[in-house]
Design a protein around this motif. Structure first.
Motif, PDB file in Angstrom:
ATOM      1  N   ASN A 115      43.126  45.283  27.823  1.00  0.00           N
ATOM      2  CA  ASN A 115      44.227  44.504  27.310  1.00  0.00           C
ATOM      3  C   ASN A 115      45.975  44.149  27.772  1.00  0.00           C
ATOM      4  N   GLU A 116      46.434  45.639  28.447  1.00  0.00           N
ATOM      5  CA  GLU A 116      47.205  45.740  28.385  1.00  0.00           C
ATOM      6  C   GLU A 116      47.544  45.920  30.010  1.00  0.00           C
ATOM      7  N   THR A 117      46.757  44.515  30.916  1.00  0.00           N
ATOM      8  CA  THR A 117      47.030  45.425  32.075  1.00  0.00           C
ATOM      9  C   THR A 117      48.317  43.783  32.863  1.00  0.00           C
ATOM     10  N   GLY A 118      48.694  43.292  32.089  1.00  0.00           N
ATOM     11  CA  GLY A 118      50.590  42.654  32.610  1.00  0.00           C
ATOM     12  C   GLY A 118      51.273  43.404  32.444  1.00  0.00           C
ATOM     13  N   ARG A 119      51.743  44.343  31.782  1.00  0.00           N
ATOM     14  CA  ARG A 119      52.582  45.875  31.328  1.00  0.00           C
ATOM     15  C   ARG A 119      52.770  46.583  32.581  1.00  0.00           C
ATOM     16  N   LEU A 120      51.278  47.198  33.942  1.00  0.00           N
ATOM     17  CA  LEU A 120      50.697  47.624  34.439  1.00  0.00           C
ATOM     18  C   LEU A 120      51.376  47.197  35.704  1.00  0.00           C
ATOM     19  N   PRO A 121      51.701  48.108  37.076  1.00  0.00           N
ATOM     20  CA  PRO A 121      52.187  47.357  38.316  1.00  0.00           C
ATOM     21  C   PRO A 121      51.406  47.477  38.977  1.00  0.00           C
ATOM     22  N   ARG A 122      51.901  46.242  39.747  1.00  0.00           N
ATOM     23  CA  ARG A 122      50.210  45.373  40.574  1.00  0.00           C
ATOM     24  C   ARG A 122      50.406  46.797  41.531  1.00  0.00           C
ATOM     25  N   TRP A 123      50.943  47.517  42.119  1.00  0.00           N
ATOM     26  CA  TRP A 123      50.630  48.387  43.411  1.00  0.00           C
ATOM     27  C   TRP A 123      49.634  48.685  42.640  1.00  0.00           C
ATOM     28  N   GLY A 124      49.730  50.103  41.573  1.00  0.00           N
ATOM     29  CA  GLY A 124      49.188  51.228  41.198  1.00  0.00           C
ATOM     30  C   GLY A 124      47.424  50.269  40.690  1.00  0.00           C
ATOM     31  N   VAL A 125      47.322  49.049  40.264  1.00  0.00           N
ATOM     32  CA  VAL A 125      46.387  48.017  40.447  1.00  0.00           C
ATOM     33  C   VAL A 125      45.252  47.881  41.882  1.00  0.00           C
ATOM     34  N   GLN A 126      46.272  47.827  42.201  1.00  0.00           N
ATOM     35  CA  GLN A 126      45.722  47.650  43.825  1.00  0.00           C
ATOM     36  C   GLN A 126      45.337  48.643  44.271  1.00  0.00           C
ATOM     37  N   ARG A 127      45.614  49.773  44.190  1.00  0.00           N
ATOM     38  CA  ARG A 127      45.604  51.496  44.294  1.00  0.00           C
ATOM     39  C   ARG A 127      43.992  52.021  43.605  1.00  0.00           C
ATOM     40  N   PHE A 128      44.233  51.450  41.863  1.00  0.00           N
ATOM     41  CA  PHE A 128      42.874  51.876  41.285  1.00  0.00           C
ATOM     42  C   PHE A 128      41.091  50.807  41.560  1.00  0.00           C
ATOM     43  N   LEU A 129      41.872  49.593  42.396  1.00  0.00           N
ATOM     44  CA  LEU A 129      40.860  49.122  42.657  1.00  0.00           C
ATOM     45  C   LEU A 129      40.290  49.166  43.924  1.00  0.00           C
ATOM     46  N   GLU A 130      41.114  49.587  44.960  1.00  0.00           N
ATOM     47  CA  GLU A 130      40.952  50.043  46.649  1.00  0.00           C
ATOM     48  C   GLU A 130      40.121  51.453  45.814  1.00  0.00           C
ATOM     49  N   SER A 131      40.427  52.495  45.552  1.00  0.00           N
ATOM     50  CA  SER A 131      39.292  53.376  44.725  1.00  0.00           C
ATOM     51  C   SER A 131      37.848  53.260  44.671  1.00  0.00           C
ATOM     52  N   ALA A 132      38.317  51.915  43.358  1.00  0.00           N
ATOM     53  CA  ALA A 132      36.934  52.146  43.198  1.00  0.00           C
ATOM     54  C   ALA A 132      35.627  51.620  43.593  1.00  0.00           C
ATOM     55  N   ASP A 133      36.386  50.238  44.675  1.00  0.00           N
ATOM     56  CA  ASP A 133      35.682  49.806  45.769  1.00  0.00           C
ATOM     57  C   ASP A 133      34.986  50.697  46.938  1.00  0.00           C
ATOM     58  N   LEU A 134      35.525  51.986  46.973  1.00  0.00           N
ATOM     59  CA  LEU A 134      35.172  53.566  48.058  1.00  0.00           C
ATOM     60  C   LEU A 134      33.876  54.010  47.162  1.00  0.00           C
ATOM     61  N   VAL A 135      34.526  53.713  45.622  1.00  0.00           N
ATOM     62  CA  VAL A 135      32.953  54.162  44.757  1.00  0.00           C
ATOM     63  C   VAL A 135      31.862  53.519  44.959  1.00  0.00           C
ATOM     64  N   GLU A 136      31.899  52.224  43.871  1.00  0.00           N
ATOM     65  CA  GLU A 136      31.071  51.717  43.892  1.00  0.00           C
ATOM     66  C   GLU A 136      31.699  50.782  43.678  1.00  0.00           C
ATOM     67  N   PRO A 137      30.716  49.415  44.592  1.00  0.00           N
ATOM     68  CA  PRO A 137      31.712  48.181  44.641  1.00  0.00           C
ATOM     69  C   PRO A 137      31.768  47.399  43.267  1.00  0.00           C
ATOM     70  N   ARG A 138      30.861  47.616  42.435  1.00  0.00           N
ATOM     71  CA  ARG A 138      30.603  47.014  40.861  1.00  0.00           C
ATOM     72  C   ARG A 138      31.460  47.575  39.873  1.00  0.00           C
ATOM     73  N   LEU A 139      32.127  47.984  40.631  1.00  0.00           N
ATOM     74  CA  LEU A 139      33.533  48.777  39.545  1.00  0.00           C
ATOM     75  C   LEU A 139      34.971  48.568  40.094  1.00  0.00           C
ATOM     76  N   ALA A 140      35.009  47.996  41.330  1.00  0.00           N
ATOM     77  CA  ALA A 140      35.912  47.090  41.819  1.00  0.00           C
ATOM     78  C   ALA A 140      35.600  45.675  41.380  1.00  0.00           C
ATOM     79  N   THR A 141      35.099  45.325  41.365  1.00  0.00           N
ATOM     80  CA  THR A 141      34.681  43.681  40.370  1.00  0.00           C
ATOM     81  C   THR A 141      34.924  43.600  39.496  1.00  0.00           C
ATOM     82  N   GLU A 142      33.922  44.747  38.563  1.00  0.00           N
ATOM     83  CA  GLU A 142      34.408  44.572  36.214  1.00  0.00           C
ATOM     84  C   GLU A 142      36.204  44.429  36.590  1.00  0.00           C
TER      85      GLU A 142
END
Length: 915
Positions: A581-608
């Motif tokens: 619920n705090e996504t609005g406070r988080l830096p966009r570049w950090g969220v993108q990095r988190f997504l990219e790492s999740a995609d490498l581990v398991e794509p469904r995590l990136a989708t979530e």
């Protein structure tokens, strides 16, 4: 103060401005400088030249680069400019500085003064209607005295001196009162310096400066017991007799008037009478003190408000006279005044009675200052703390308590200065406390590190959203790194704030281009330690309210996911779910990095993660989660994006293209062919703008990616139109040749029409001379016979579909020409253009196409509409003629050809019936 008083009179001396400046308290100087810089840097103020001159002069004096000063935030720049202002500023700069200072911080005295003068003004104390509305009050001396009673001689003297410095002629009527004001100001300052001596003298001569005696307490208890209706309490008339008897025994006993006021305010049958003839000023102050104490105990807000409004002069007299009734008020009603927003009255009381504070009241005010710092009002905190510092020597405390209070007071004062951006003052206080080893807490070392980095508070130590600010934040943290590490080494897990600062520092280092696994692991250690402390600390709610707990969990999630193993990924996603619920406070570049790492581990995590980001950010989050594969795994995301795309007609073409270009491949991957077809159709419509032709051609380079949304034939038709639109005819004709071969064996009629397209486009013969249909040949005799039939009125119905408002201009001319040549030909025009609303009329167009003898389909038509109409024309078969031109003659020739073909089809059907 007039808005137009920007340029001072030439005779104004610089030394006079310096004298006024030197009268300000350090906190006021800092606030004034902040106001000055805010106006100087505001584009709406149009003070660019003044700003450039000031920064260049400061840069030369400090031997700084001008760009270094420009990049500084206002609080940091104010710290650099403050000690240099007296030598750098001219009359213009001083005027701007004091205008901002009074408008932002001293508007009450400005408004009050103009009210007393009868001058119209706005809510900030600026004259409405220009300088011509300014006039002297009826009695300048009385007006001045009123202001002094409400704001002090020092405040009024500074204000009047600023006015006369800005414009001596406009404010000349203040000249007579200035000498007396200056003397009163000096007397006030001398009185404050000698306050200890004065208080000692008062203590020797006035009994009222002592605590209430046992008799006083008995009387108060009796009043309260009577009010509460206790069984053994005195009756109201008996209570009155008791208090009046005590008063009669000693009419000079001041505290008895407190009991009278207390009783009059509490007993229903009594009335408040602060105008008793026998009372002198001191006795009236004691009486009012009792009245206010009673109303405060009852929480009677209306009564308190009425008393302060009606007897404000008596209250101010008690407040500014050390000891006596004021000493009772400071300990009885001060907390209530702060709580209910009577800031001016509370401050008057504190200034006058700071040497008569009880330990409880001292702690109450110190807590108020602490709360003000935490709630973002460091200016109020600074004022309270300065007063407490001067009053601490008089508070009745044992030596250990006094030492603790003094240390806590100093630390809070340092924090208040830090929160105001006065890092020099804060650094001096923190350094002294550390050197004397008076505070055994890791927070002090953390505060010292924050001040070294130019942070106003720990709440500022977060991950910035802007890459440039990330670099600046890293540099700031490195300035204080030694103190953070000292706190961690000394206090280990207890150094929560230092661990958090080091976590952000190491995270930013790891996020850079040279981030190493070792840096990531160091960052994770500090994040984990900070989290443990924040979640177990008694102030955990404060960390959560400031968003620091969420920041730590986010850093933990990103760092764990970056390990790229299943176990760490599961832990990372759990941390992420805790802050969803705090996504609005988080830096966009950090969220993108988190997504990219999740995609490498398991794509469904990136989708979530992407789905969570979209739920809280909507369309604005599309730049973060713009990978089609993340949308492909979520029906929710696809539906949200489809809704956005369908409602994006008011957005720019670039924004629409971005949405569809994400949705189309996601829909194809998810097997939603209809959505993909809708998206391709919309993108082709956007490609009517030449800016999107090349991007659309790139999409069409790999037909297998568009299967089964678009067939090979549809892709070739679209490529042909795009190349023609770009003026690249050789490539367009190459697509037309490929289209011919794709249609020749299975759809010979359309293949023949593709050949006609070459001719209508005036293509050189080399592009199509070698193309032949099997068993087909032209028959000019048949054409002549058909035209003869048409000239004599053979009936033929032709439907023309496509084109826009440009082609619509030709319809009347074309209809008249055909009526003269072939009176039996009836043409129905449907100019669909590239509108997205064609779907509403497609069923009507299908019926009209089936009823027509022949149909003309312009290439100026969306692929999806063309597909729907061609399918309708195949069952039952109906001939259709292409029209690739856009001019009147091209339209007329296509319609003539369609009429001949339609008549020929009629003849063929009649022959079949006869046979």
């Amino acid at each position: 103060m007039a808005r137009t008083a920007i340029e001072p009179m030439p005779q104004t001396g610089l030394s006079d401005w310096k004298a006024i400046w030197n009268r300000l308290e350090p906190g006021d100087k800092h606030r004034a400088m902040l106001s000055f810089l805010e106006r100087l840097r505001d584009p709406a103020s149009r003070l660019e030249m003044v700003c450039d001159t000031t920064l260049k002069t400061l840069a030369r004096r400090k031997r700084f680069r001008v760009e270094t000063l420009r990049r500084m935030k206002n609080p940091q720049l104010a710290g650099v400019l403050l000690p240099n202002a007296p030598t750098l500023f001219g009359a213009r700069e001083w005027t701007l500085l004091f205008l901002g200072y009074f408008a932002d911080y001293k508007s009450p005295i400005m408004c009050r003064f103009l009210d007393l003068c009868g001058v119209p003004h706005d809510d900030r104390g600026f004259v409405v209607g220009g300088d011509s509305r300014i006039r002297a009050p009826g009695d300048v001396q009385a007006t001045t005295q009123t202001l002094v009673e409400e704001f002090s001689a020092r405040e009024v003297a500074i204000y009047f001196r600023v006015l006369t410095q800005m414009d001596p002629q406009l404010w000349h009527f203040l000249d007579p009162v200035l000498p007396e004001l200056t003397r009163a100001m000096e007397e006030e300052e001398a009185a404050r310096a000698q306050e200890a001596v004065v208080d000692a003298q008062i203590a020797d001569t006035l009994e009222v400066s002592e605590d209430f005696t046992q008799l006083d307490r008995v009387i108060l208890d009796q009043i309260l017991a009577t009010l509460n209706g206790d069984d053994r309490a005195l009756k109201p008339n008996e209570l009155v007799d008791l208090v009046e008897s005590v008063h009669a025994l000693d009419t000079t006993r001041q505290r008895t008037y407190f009991h009278l006021g207390f009783m009059d305010a509490l007993l229903p049958e009594r009335e408040i009478d602060a105008a008793r003839r026998e009372m002198d000023d001191e006795q009236r102050q004691w009486y009012l003190s009792g009245v206010l104490s009673a109303h405060v105990r009852q929480r009677d807000h209306d009564a308190v408000k009425a008393i302060l409004a009606r007897h404000g002069g008596v209250f101010r007299g008690a407040a500014k006279t050390p000891g006596g009734a004021g000493a009772g008020l400071i300990n009885e009603v001060y907390g209530y005044l702060l709580e209910q927003g009577y800031d001016r009255e509370a401050m008057q009381l504190l200034r006058g009675q700071r040497s008569h504070l009880s330990p409880a009241t001292f702690s109450l005010i110190l807590d108020k200052a602490t709360t003000a710092i935490r709630e973002g009002d460091p200016a109020l905190a600074n004022v309270l703390l300065v007063e407490l510092r001067q009053g601490l020597p008089y508070v009745q405390l044992d030596p250990d308590q006094r030492e603790r209070m003094d240390t806590l007071l100093e630390r809070r004062l340092g924090q208040a200065l830090q929160a105001q951006g006065n890092f020099i003052g804060a650094r001096e206080i923190f350094a002294r406390l550390i050197e004397e080893d008076r505070v055994n807490t890791p927070c002090l070392l953390a505060d010292r590190g924050l001040v070294s980095g130019g942070f106003r508070s720990l709440a500022d130590v977060v991950l910035p959203d802007d890459p440039e600010r990330c670099a600046n934040t890293l540099v700031q943290l490195e300035h204080g790194e030694a103190y953070f590490r000292q706190a961690v080494d000394r206090f280990e897990r207890l150094a929560i704030n230092a661990h958090h600062a080091l976590a952000v520092l190491e995270f930013l280092r790891w996020s850079g281009p040279d981030g190493q696994d070792a840096v990531r692991d160091r960052a994770l250690v500090h994040v984990n330690e900070a989290l443990i402390g924040m979640m177990s600390d008694t102030a955990s709610t404060a960390y959560e309210r400031l968003g620091l707990l969420g920041q730590c969990r986010f850093m933990q999630a990103v760092l764990m996911m970056a390990r790229l193993d299943q176990g760490s990924a599961r832990a990372a996603i759990e941390s992420w779910r805790a802050i969803a619920n705090e996504t609005g406070r988080l830096p966009r570049w950090g969220v993108q990095r988190f997504l990219e790492s999740a995609d490498l581990v398991e794509p469904r995590l990136a989708t979530e993660i992407a789905e969570c980001v979209w739920r809280h950010g909507g369309e604005s989050s599309l730049t973060m989660i713009d990978r089609p594969e993340w949308f492909a795994g979520s029906v929710y995301l696809q539906d949200e994006l489809l809704t956005l795309a369908r409602n994006s007609g008011d957005k720019s073409g670039i924004e629409q293209w971005r949405v569809w270009s994400v949705l189309v491949p996601a829909a194809l991957s998810a097997g939603r062919v209809d959505v993909a077809q809708e998206g391709l159709d919309a993108m082709e419509a956007l490609a009517q703008d030449s800016r999107f032709c090349e991007p659309m051609l790139q999409w069409l380079e790999h037909p297998e990616r568009l299967d089964p949304a678009w067939s090979e034939v549809e892709i070739l038709r679209s490529r042909f139109r795009l190349y023609r639109r770009l003026g690249r005819d050789p490539e367009a004709f190459a697509q037309l040749r490929a289209l011919f071969y794709a249609l020749r064996d299975t759809r010979p009629m359309e293949a023949a029409q593709a050949l006609d397209l070459f001719r209508e486009c005036d293509a050189p013969g080399e592009y199509f001379a070698d193309l032949h249909l099997p068993d087909t040949a032209s028959d000019e005799g048949d054409d002549a016979d058909l035209e003869e039939q048409l000239r004599v009125g053979a009936p033929v119905k032709v439907l023309f579909v496509g084109g826009n408002e440009i082609q619509a201009r030709y319809t009347d001319t074309i209809s008249r020409t055909l009526a003269e040549e072939w009176p039996g030909v009836v043409v129905s025009f449907r100019h669909t253009g590239w509108s997205s609303n064609w779907g509403r009329d497609v069923d009507v167009l299908k019926r009209q196409a089936i009823d027509a003898d022949a149909v003309v389909l312009m290439t100026m038509m969306r692929t999806t509409l063309g597909r729907a109409l061609r399918e309708a024309l195949n069952d039952p078969p109906r001939p259709w003629i292409p029209c690739t031109g856009t001019g009147k003659q091209a339209l007329l020739e296509s319609i003539r050809r369609a009429a001949r073909v339609g008549l020929q089809m009629q003849s063929g059907q009649a022959s079949t019936l006869r046979e």
